[in-house]
Design an enzyme around this catalytic site. Structure first.
Site, mmCIF file in Angstrom:
data_model
loop_
_atom_site.group_PDB
_atom_site.id
_atom_site.type_symbol
_atom_site.label_atom_id
_atom_site.label_comp_id
_atom_site.label_asym_id
_atom_site.label_seq_id
_atom_site.Cartn_x
_atom_site.Cartn_y
_atom_site.Cartn_z
ATOM 1 N N GLU A 36 29.534 98.838 7.116
ATOM 2 C CA GLU A 36 30.248 99.278 8.123
ATOM 3 C C GLU A 36 31.802 99.816 7.613
ATOM 4 O OE1 GLU A 36 29.113 96.213 7.382
ATOM 5 O OE2 GLU A 36 28.877 94.785 8.951
ATOM 6 N N ASP A 91 19.968 96.419 13.218
ATOM 7 C CA ASP A 91 21.482 95.173 13.180
ATOM 8 C C ASP A 91 21.687 96.235 15.064
ATOM 9 O OD1 ASP A 91 24.067 93.946 13.378
ATOM 10 O OD2 ASP A 91 22.586 93.888 11.268
ATOM 11 N N TYR A 108 28.135 91.546 -3.454
ATOM 12 C CA TYR A 108 28.974 91.935 -2.157
ATOM 13 C C TYR A 108 29.440 92.924 -2.867
ATOM 14 C CZ TYR A 108 26.772 89.415 1.298
ATOM 15 O OH TYR A 108 25.638 88.769 2.860
ATOM 16 N N HIS A 118 21.306 89.509 15.327
ATOM 17 C CA HIS A 118 21.884 90.775 14.073
ATOM 18 C C HIS A 118 20.667 91.916 15.627
ATOM 19 C CE1 HIS A 118 24.997 90.344 11.990
ATOM 20 N NE2 HIS A 118 24.069 89.295 11.426
ATOM 21 N N ASP A 159 29.755 96.110 -0.878
ATOM 22 C CA ASP A 159 30.411 96.634 -0.043
ATOM 23 C C ASP A 159 32.075 95.962 0.041
ATOM 24 O OD1 ASP A 159 29.171 94.606 1.136
ATOM 25 O OD2 ASP A 159 29.938 94.542 2.906
ATOM 26 N N CYS A 202 19.400 77.808 28.315
ATOM 27 C CA CYS A 202 17.757 79.012 28.621
ATOM 28 C C CYS A 202 17.114 78.135 29.277
ATOM 29 C CB CYS A 202 17.508 79.981 27.692
ATOM 30 S SG CYS A 202 16.574 80.912 28.444
ATOM 31 N N CYS A 220 13.786 77.967 26.797
ATOM 32 C CA CYS A 220 14.415 77.896 25.846
ATOM 33 C C CYS A 220 13.921 76.091 26.113
ATOM 34 C CB CYS A 220 15.748 77.908 24.935
ATOM 35 S SG CYS A 220 15.467 79.904 24.274
ATOM 36 N N ASP A 238 20.260 85.463 9.490
ATOM 37 C CA ASP A 238 21.374 85.086 9.316
ATOM 38 C C ASP A 238 22.175 85.642 10.428
ATOM 39 O OD1 ASP A 238 20.726 88.137 8.985
ATOM 40 O OD2 ASP A 238 23.482 88.206 8.405
ATOM 41 N N GLU A 239 23.836 84.775 10.744
ATOM 42 C CA GLU A 239 23.763 84.397 11.599
ATOM 43 C C GLU A 239 23.617 84.667 13.258
ATOM 44 O OE1 GLU A 239 28.246 87.413 8.713
ATOM 45 O OE2 GLU A 239 26.297 88.107 10.052
ATOM 46 N N TRP A 241 26.564 96.542 2.229
ATOM 47 C CA TRP A 241 26.749 96.448 4.125
ATOM 48 C C TRP A 241 27.694 97.812 3.610
ATOM 49 C CZ3 TRP A 241 23.808 93.416 5.758
ATOM 50 C CH2 TRP A 241 22.893 92.345 5.668
ATOM 51 N N CYS A 289 17.426 85.872 26.094
ATOM 52 C CA CYS A 289 17.362 84.387 27.295
ATOM 53 C C CYS A 289 17.229 85.093 28.746
ATOM 54 C CB CYS A 289 17.794 83.521 27.033
ATOM 55 S SG CYS A 289 17.398 83.088 25.238
#
Length: 730
Positions: free
Chosen positions: A673, A390, A620, A453, A622, A529, A532, A516-517, A671, A466
């Site tokens: 964190e 990550d 979830y 990530h 966490d 870029c 790209c 994701d994200e 997760w 990029c």
């Protein structure tokens, strides 16, 4: 690394310094908290979400000696010092009335503890697993909860000032052998202590009532079909056992692992195993090809013994897990005395019941990761998903790129926690993990994130992005705008080399690609870029703004999916995002975003893909299980209660066609964190992972929240008896 070295030098110097003194934790700087070895607090201590106790536990990672004698607090909150492994001594406030559940769980360097006169109650498992405590002094007469002082392996002396034995549970001092620990009580009071519940354990082994296992209150997940023979005599299990595997079409040898597992279960529960040539009650393990599902099993108990048959060894193993729960019974003791005659026919509702752990944010030492697997298997969870990379770290050895673990497996800090986060897994360790997990029929599924990530990799190879900017490994939660560049051939060369090594380590049919994200706003860094933009022209994408950047992510995924399928014969997995306008048929997409499950399911059905159900509002782990539960301070996590998890319907109300054609399984995520120790992984996972296991295994019509709560009671007692941490907020 320079900062880490400075911290260690500072810690060494601090050993010779007098204790730092403050009224409250807010009076110390972040550096003072992280460097504190000896600490004295004198003020009114806060138990709020980010109060003094949470800060001591999470921010003072080097703390050895804590003096609260002049501080004021009525309570040591639940989990206050949970798994604070460095803590050696603590002087408690003179004013406290309550010590909460698991307050000092696994503080395994504590050597002495004095419970002040003021204390009125000590919660369940409050000092469990404090294996280094040698002396315990109880000045008052508190009510002592279940397993409060369990598993104190080095305990030598317990001194109690009260003439009347404090009220205790039979299990309060579980693990103490009679005569091995000296109990010092007021003169002429020993006789009363010998008769008192809990205290009598110091003088003689406790006599437990005869127990016949009740399958309707002790089995989790609940079986598909169970018939208990009414009026039939239960069979005695407290006797010698022999394990047999009848020869049938060469199937005998394939159950060698299950024979060893059966031996371990019977030894742990009963401790009386004989070889197959000697007399003893029979446990017969067999393969039954007529069963409908690879994980299906039948378990019968009659006067001749116990028979477990499975279509495959995996089915036999799940039958053994059910047997273990029958032998556990109410959880009040190691093993029941008898179990009723019965027949169980069982098969899972879903074929994948997964837990995901996140060693990228907080490294999980190899031994702790390995030990997590048998606990999963107890509840028929059968897949462990490893989030190996990550923004915060790269945790898997890649021999082609040794720089990844050399430079990106260590960092300093995570949000407000000033502490070192170090470690990675060698390929040899991961191969060993796979072999170990096979014994428990748990599949290990690796994940390499892309295109977001990936800051840890980018910190080593800026050419993956990029604009080829050098960025440090991330030390906070959140989402980075640094993404892999889909227009750069080095991206595909890098990922190809990584996956080439990964498939040689993990034999699983599945590899997770993240997805994701991808930035915030999503995919924005690809807009300006040149590579790209050139790729857009090549693909016939006419827009130059971000509106169709999702097609670049699709191109990146299509190339990697083709590589995994055609070259490595793997099935790709990824986290569903609405940016995935198309999903390649046969892929497994994870429905994870709170409130977007319907969209994810509709996309999977439309694209003939498979769905792993893990919506945040249910899965979830966490997230705190109740308001005020760990992690008390976080980035704004909602509560995911035990009931929320249990209420998950894997079919999501879509009907049998969806369940048969598109449902892949259920997953719970951890997760890390805010999960700072291995013990806290268990705490966050359980009991919600057990609720998830039942959602994924048991038929919907067999499930009942009220029944599950009753069946959780023996599970909870058994986990405390075995020294496993779990949230009690239900």
């Amino acid at each position: 690394m320079k900062r880490l070295l400075i911290s260690y030098i500072s810690a060494f110097i601090a050993l010779g310094l007098p204790a730092q003194t403050a009224q409250r934790m807010d009076g110390l700087t972040p550096e003072q908290k992280s460097m504190a070895i000896n600490l004295t607090l004198t003020g009114e201590l806060s138990t709020e979400r980010n109060g003094d106790f949470r800060q001591i536990r999470d921010l003072c990672f080097q703390l050895r000696h804590l003096d609260l004698s002049d501080a004021h607090s009525l309570v040591i909150p639940k989990n206050a010092f949970h798994s604070r492994h460095q803590l050696e001594t603590i002087i408690l406030p003179k004013t406290i009335k309550t010590i909460g559940t698991q307050a000092f769980f696994a503080c395994d360097k504590l050597n002495t503890i004095t419970i002040p006169q003021s204390v009125e109650s000590i919660g369940a498992a409050a000092f469990s697993e404090c294996k280094n405590i040698t002396e315990l002094s109880i000045e008052g007469s508190p009510k002592i909860g279940e397993y409060a002082f369990a598993h104190l392996a080095k305990l030598k002396t317990v001194k109690v000032n009260s003439k009347i034995p404090p009220k205790a549970e039979a299990s309060s001092f579980y693990g103490i052998e009679p005569g091995k620990v000296r109990l010092i009580v007021p003169k002429d009071c020993e006789k009363a202590y010998k008769k008192a519940t809990g205290w009598s354990r110091f003088f003689a082994k406790p006599k437990m009532p005869h127990e016949v296992s009740d399958p309707q209150t002790c089995l989790t997940p609940y079986p598909s079909e169970m018939i208990i023979a009414k009026g039939a005599k239960p069979i005695n299990v407290q006797t010698a056992w022999r394990i047999l595997t009848p020869k049938m079409d060469g199937h005998c040898d394939i159950l060698n692992n299950e024979v060893e597992q059966a031996r371990d279960i019977l030894t742990a529960r009963i401790g009386n195993i004989v070889n197959s040539r000697q007399h003893g009650r029979q446990l017969i393990l067999a393969i039954d090809p007529s069963l409908s599902d690879d994980e299906a099993y039948t378990l019968t108990v009659n006067l001749n013994g116990i028979n477990i048959s499975g279509k495959t060894p995996r089915g036999v193993f799940w039958g053994l897990m059910t047997l273990d729960q029958l032998l556990r019974g109410s959880g009040m003791k190691d093993c029941v005395d008898a179990i009723p005659q019965l027949t169980i026919k069982d098969t899972p509702r879903t074929h994948v019941r997964e837990l995901m752990v996140d060693p990228a944010r907080t490294f999980i030492p190899y031994e702790d990761l390995r030990d997590f697997i048998p606990e999963m298997a107890r509840y028929k969870l059968n897949a462990l998903h490893l989030h190996l990379v990550d923004d915060q770290a790269w945790r898997i050895e890649i021999k082609k790129y040794p720089q990844l673990t050399a430079q990106a497996s260590s960092r300093w800090g995570m949000d407000d926690i000033e502490a070192p986060y170090n470690g990675f897994y060698t390929q040899e360790q991961m191969r060993d993990l796979v072999k170990f997990a096979e014994r428990y029929h748990v599949e290990i599924i690796p994940e390499i994130e892309m295109p977001g990530h990936e800051v840890a990799a980018i910190s080593v190879f800026p050419e993956l992005t990029c604009h080829q900017r050098q960025v440090p490994v991330r030390t906070t939660c959140g989402v980075s705008n640094e993404l892999l560049c889909p227009g750069s051939e080095f991206t595909y060369e890098f990922l190809g080399n990584v996956f080439k090594e990964l498939v040689s380590i993990f034999p699983s049919k599945y590899i997770h690609l993240g997805g994701d994200e991808a930035g915030n706003p999503a995919l924005d860094c690809w807009t300006d870029c040149p590579k790209c933009q050139a790729l857009k022209q090549k693909l016939g994408i006419t827009t130059t703004d971000r509106s169709e950047n999702w097609k670049l992510q699709g191109y990146l995924f299509d190339r990697i999916i083709k590589l995994l399928r055609d070259t490595h014969h793997k099935t790709p997995m990824f986290w569903y995002e609405t940016d995935f306008k198309k999903i390649q048929p046969g892929c497994v997409t994870f429905a994870w975003r709170n409130g977007l499950t319907d969209k994810a399911l509709d996309a999977a059905v439309a694209n003939n893909a498979l769905i792993m159900l893990c919506p945040g509002e249910h899965c979830y782990f966490d997230y705190p299980m109740a308001k005020g539960d760990m992690p008390e301070k976080n980035w704004g996590m909602p509560v995911t209660s035990l009931k929320d998890t249990y209420s998950l319907d894997p079919a999501w109300g879509k009907g049998k066609d969806f369940e048969n054609d598109n449902l892949f399984g259920v997953a719970g995520t951890l997760w890390s964190e805010c999960i700072t120790t291995p013990e806290r992984i268990y705490y966050q996972a359980y009991p919600r992972a057990i609720a998830l296991a039942e959602a994924g295994w048991s038929p919907q019509e067999k499930r009942s929240w009220e029944s599950f709560l009753k069946r959780m009671r023996p599970v909870a007692k058994d986990m405390m008896r075995r020294g496993i941490s779990f949230s009690m907020e239900y």
